[in-house]
Scaffold this active site. Sequence first.
Site, PDB file in Angstrom:
ATOM      1  N   ASN A  11      39.379  42.391  36.370  1.00 57.44           N
ATOM      2  CA  ASN A  11      40.245  41.465  36.106  1.00 57.44           C
ATOM      3  C   ASN A  11      41.319  42.367  34.978  1.00 57.44           C
ATOM      4  O   ASN A  11      40.548  41.535  33.854  1.00 57.44           O
ATOM      5  CB  ASN A  11      40.354  40.101  36.517  1.00 57.44           C
ATOM      6  N   LYS A  13      43.892  41.469  33.483  1.00 60.22           N
ATOM      7  CA  LYS A  13      44.444  40.632  33.364  1.00 60.22           C
ATOM      8  C   LYS A  13      45.874  41.681  32.698  1.00 60.22           C
ATOM      9  O   LYS A  13      46.545  42.479  32.761  1.00 60.22           O
ATOM     10  CB  LYS A  13      44.270  39.636  31.902  1.00 60.22           C
ATOM     11  N   HIS A  97      43.795  32.252  40.294  1.00 59.02           N
ATOM     12  CA  HIS A  97      43.140  32.526  39.341  1.00 59.02           C
ATOM     13  C   HIS A  97      43.527  31.092  37.774  1.00 59.02           C
ATOM     14  O   HIS A  97      44.725  30.662  38.076  1.00 59.02           O
ATOM     15  CB  HIS A  97      43.581  33.947  38.479  1.00 59.02           C
ATOM     16  N   GLU A  99      43.969  31.474  35.214  1.00 60.50           N
ATOM     17  CA  GLU A  99      45.481  31.651  34.019  1.00 60.50           C
ATOM     18  C   GLU A  99      46.782  30.727  34.901  1.00 60.50           C
ATOM     19  O   GLU A  99      47.387  30.482  33.825  1.00 60.50           O
ATOM     20  CB  GLU A  99      45.480  32.692  33.772  1.00 60.50           C
ATOM     21  N   GLU A 169      35.363  29.961  39.085  1.00 63.53           N
ATOM     22  CA  GLU A 169      35.195  30.939  37.553  1.00 63.53           C
ATOM     23  C   GLU A 169      35.990  29.296  36.926  1.00 63.53           C
ATOM     24  O   GLU A 169      36.908  29.210  37.034  1.00 63.53           O
ATOM     25  CB  GLU A 169      36.595  31.929  37.175  1.00 63.53           C
ATOM     26  N   GLY A 175      36.534  33.823  29.580  1.00 66.02           N
ATOM     27  CA  GLY A 175      37.562  34.733  27.832  1.00 66.02           C
ATOM     28  C   GLY A 175      36.959  33.355  26.244  1.00 66.02           C
ATOM     29  O   GLY A 175      37.160  34.161  25.704  1.00 66.02           O
ATOM     30  N   SER A 214      32.970  35.150  31.184  1.00 61.78           N
ATOM     31  CA  SER A 214      32.338  35.523  30.318  1.00 61.78           C
ATOM     32  C   SER A 214      31.528  36.505  30.257  1.00 61.78           C
ATOM     33  O   SER A 214      29.881  36.130  30.681  1.00 61.78           O
ATOM     34  CB  SER A 214      31.914  34.680  28.992  1.00 61.78           C
TER      35      SER A 214
HETATM   36  P1  PGA Z   1      36.184  36.516  31.165  1.00 60.03           P
HETATM   37  O1  PGA Z   1      37.237  36.402  32.241  1.00 60.03           O
HETATM   38  O2  PGA Z   1      35.127  37.729  31.623  1.00 60.03           O
HETATM   39  O3  PGA Z   1      37.105  37.487  29.812  1.00 60.03           O
HETATM   40  O4  PGA Z   1      35.839  35.339  30.679  1.00 60.03           O
HETATM   41  C1  PGA Z   1      37.158  36.029  33.987  1.00 60.03           C
HETATM   42  C2  PGA Z   1      38.680  36.132  34.427  1.00 60.03           C
HETATM   43  O5  PGA Z   1      39.659  35.510  34.130  1.00 60.03           O
HETATM   44  O6  PGA Z   1      38.507  36.634  35.822  1.00 60.03           O
END
Ligand code: PGA
Length: 255
Positions: A11, A13, A97, A99, A169, A175, A214
Amino acid sequence: MANRIPVVAANWKMNKTISEGNLFVEILNNKILYKPEVDVILCVSYPLLFQMNSILGSGNIQLGAQNMHWELSGPFTGEVSPLMLKSCGVQWVILGHSERRHLFQETDEAILKKVLSALKSEIKPIFCVGEKIDERKSGRTEEVLERQLSGLLETINEVELNRFIFAYEPVWAIGTGENATPSQVEITHRFIREQISRRFPKCSEKLRIIYGGSVNLDNAKELIEVEGVDGFLVGGASLEVESFEKIINIVKENE
Ligand code: PGA
């Protein structure tokens, strides 16, 4: 693992220009040419889709988007429809997701409309669920996941379900550098599979549930060994082709 092909999805982003995407794919395409044992999906931003599709061709890497609108066309300034995604060769779309849910206030209802529209346009959903830190701390993780899943599971049919990848998630792990522990992941993946199996007893063992939050080179091995984890949705660590490829290898070696 019950004969489920593992998945490693990137991803990206809101990262990477077209030239950065080109470079990444050029390197990755050469490296993973002979690794069809793992489904590799790159979920890139809208402006990269067309170009990424043309350089991925019919190789082993699949293409995903990170969002879409549920309408096929119309007066929705700034939005992108599933038809447009389809015309860029998109096979997968991340929906739900955290976000999108929390920074852009997407509701379960809106996410469900997107899922149904994606399915109609033959785009497969990577459907994300996950609790916030206060929800986990107050023992409400299962309640939140049940709510995020219930509308979907009541609405789709078995054929549609088989097109999904589910992603667990935890919001607090995305993140932040803080991943969920193997035991938290195991318990939660089991819970998600049980929820699916209550409505679709025959399918749930076939479905892939991946973990995101993460994931990196240091924790990928212990997390992929967790019962019920069928791969990863990788954010930060997917931006460097070297670390992303190593994560793919770790997943492959676990087979
Ligand atoms: P991250 O993001 O690996 O940076 O924690 C995962 C995601 O948002 O799918």
